[in-house]
Design an enzyme around this catalytic site. Structure first.
Site, PDB file in Angstrom:
ATOM      1  N   GLY A   8       0.824  -1.212   0.000  1.00 23.14           N
ATOM      2  CA  GLY A   8       0.000   0.000   0.000  1.00 23.14           C
ATOM      3  C   GLY A   8       0.855   1.257   0.000  1.00 23.14           C
ATOM      4  CG  ASP A 129      -8.977   6.334  15.789  1.00 20.03           C
ATOM      5  OD1 ASP A 129      -9.467   6.011  14.682  1.00 20.03           O
ATOM      6  OD2 ASP A 129      -8.890   7.527  16.173  1.00 20.03           O
ATOM      7  CE  LYS A 157      -6.782  -1.434   8.906  1.00 23.30           C
ATOM      8  NZ  LYS A 157      -5.629  -1.855   8.062  1.00 23.30           N
ATOM      9  CE  LYS A 192     -10.046   7.798   4.543  1.00 21.19           C
ATOM     10  NZ  LYS A 192      -9.877   7.157   3.246  1.00 21.19           N
ATOM     11  NE  ARG A 217     -14.177  10.423  13.165  1.00 20.98           N
ATOM     12  CZ  ARG A 217     -15.372  10.149  13.693  1.00 20.98           C
ATOM     13  NH1 ARG A 217     -15.663  10.559  14.936  1.00 20.98           N
ATOM     14  NH2 ARG A 217     -16.270   9.474  13.009  1.00 20.98           N
TER      15      ARG A 217
END
Ligand code: TYD
Length: 343
Positions: A8, A129, A157, A192, A217
């Site tokens: 990646g 997270d 994940k 994003k 966040r």
């Protein structure tokens, strides 16, 4: 020479990590293994591939393709495998969960098996997270907490995390794992929120804030995250998990205020739209274990957002072609006709 296989490595965090390694560690040799998806872009690596000829190479391949992974490992003979390869966007996982299970669960298992068979000295799994699920303001997620993912992305994940730890326990693969907070910085695909809102604002387009915008966040700078991963590789213990972030959070509306002020754009661009299903209200990490390794973030949340927004302001040549491609269809599917948020 320390040989790395960075899966990646053409994506957002991966390509920043590749630059971080090559410029900071003269003895590092990096093989990037990347499928080159919509967000893993060869353009993200053009500069390091040219600048560090002989120390950086790109192999195009999928982590789900066991034979291709085996070939890449045999050719690169890495000391360290760092796995950034993943489908990462929550909204895409809601529309298409299967792709996330394939790459983030099955692909991780393939990579673990091959790394284990090759006897690599260290395998590092990059996680998020989001696997902890939402936490109330009075709490912070610690590495030993029960996983409570909400979206197909975070569930995939979390499964990858469990798989990685199982390979450590069962097969003795020296695995470390990090769970990062939201990352911002250069080369982030504009799905994003920060690159999306920065590029929208630069184009004087509305900023689609989900729901009331009071979700919280921790926006850390990608280079702090990369330095954190390196600290884990250098000082962390196999079999251990490490949270990487700033340890503070802000609301999405506060993030938008910083972004608009940085670009000198009006608040009238804010548009509250229908919320994301299953939207986690808050992530908050306890980063004390990382601090114990001698690492700490160099940038605050506000500094990280400002620096990122300035990068998009100054690098139109990177994002204009990105927004002209697959992004157009994605944006139309995701946002066209999305109703306003009802208060
Ligand atoms: P995102 O960048 O998608 O990261 P994550 O969901 O993995 O944390 O979103 C960050 C926050 O911004 C999250 O609370 C959702 C919100 N958001 C919006 O309000 N509007 C948007 O268009 C997007 C993409 C995200």
């Amino acid at each position: 020479m320390t040989r790395y296989l960075v899966t990646g490595g053409a994506g957002f965090i991966g390509c920043n990590y590749v630059r971080f390694l090559l410029s900071g560690y003269p003895d590092a040799k990096v093989t990037v293994y990347d499928k080159l998806t919509y967000s893993g872009r060869v353009e993200n690596l053009e500069e390091p591939l040219a600048r560090f000829k002989g120390r950086c190479e790109l192999v195009i391949g999928d982590i789900c393709d066991s034979a291709a992974v085996e070939r890449a490992l045999q050719a690169a003979q890495p000391d360290i495998v760092v796995n950034f390869a993943a489908e990462t966007h929550v909204d895409r996982s809601i529309a298409d969960p299967d792709t996330f299970v394939r790459t983030d669960v099955n692909g991780t298992a393939v990579l673990l098996r091959q790394a284990s068979d090759q006897g690599v000295a260290r395998y590092h799994q990059v996680s998020t997270d989001e696997v902890y699920g939402p936490v109330p303001v009075s709490q912070r997620s610690s590495e030993g907490d029960v996983l409570n993912p909400s979206s197909p992305y975070s569930a995939s994940k979390a499964a990858g995390d469990l798989m990685a730890m199982a390979w450590h326990e069962t097969y003795g693969l020296p695995v470390t794992l990090s769970r990062g907070a939201n990352c911002v910085g250069a080369y982030q695909y504009p799905e994003k929120v920060v690159p999306l809102f920065a590029t929208n604002a630069l184009l004087d387009l509305p900023l689609p804030v989900y729901g009331d915008g009071k979700q919280r966040r921790d926006y850390q700078h990608v280079l702090d995250h990369c330095a954190g991963i390196q600290a884990v590789l250098e000082h962390g213990q196999p079999g251990e998990i490490y949270n990487i972030g700033t340890g503070t959070e802000i609301t999405n509306l506060e993030m938008v205020r910083i972004l608009l002020e940085t670009l000198d754009k009006p608040r009238s661009l804010i548009r509250h739209v229908q919320d994301r299903p299953g939207h986690d209200r808050r992530y908050g990490l306890d980063i004390s274990k990382m601090l114990g390794l001698g690492w700490s973030p160099a940038m605050s949340v506000e500094e990280s957002i400002t620096a990122s927004v300035c990068w998009y302001r100054d690098n139109r040549a990177w994002w204009e072609p990105v927004r002209a491609g697959e992004f157009q269809d994605y944006y139309a599917r995701q946002y066209a006709g999305r109703p306003d948020h009802v208060r």
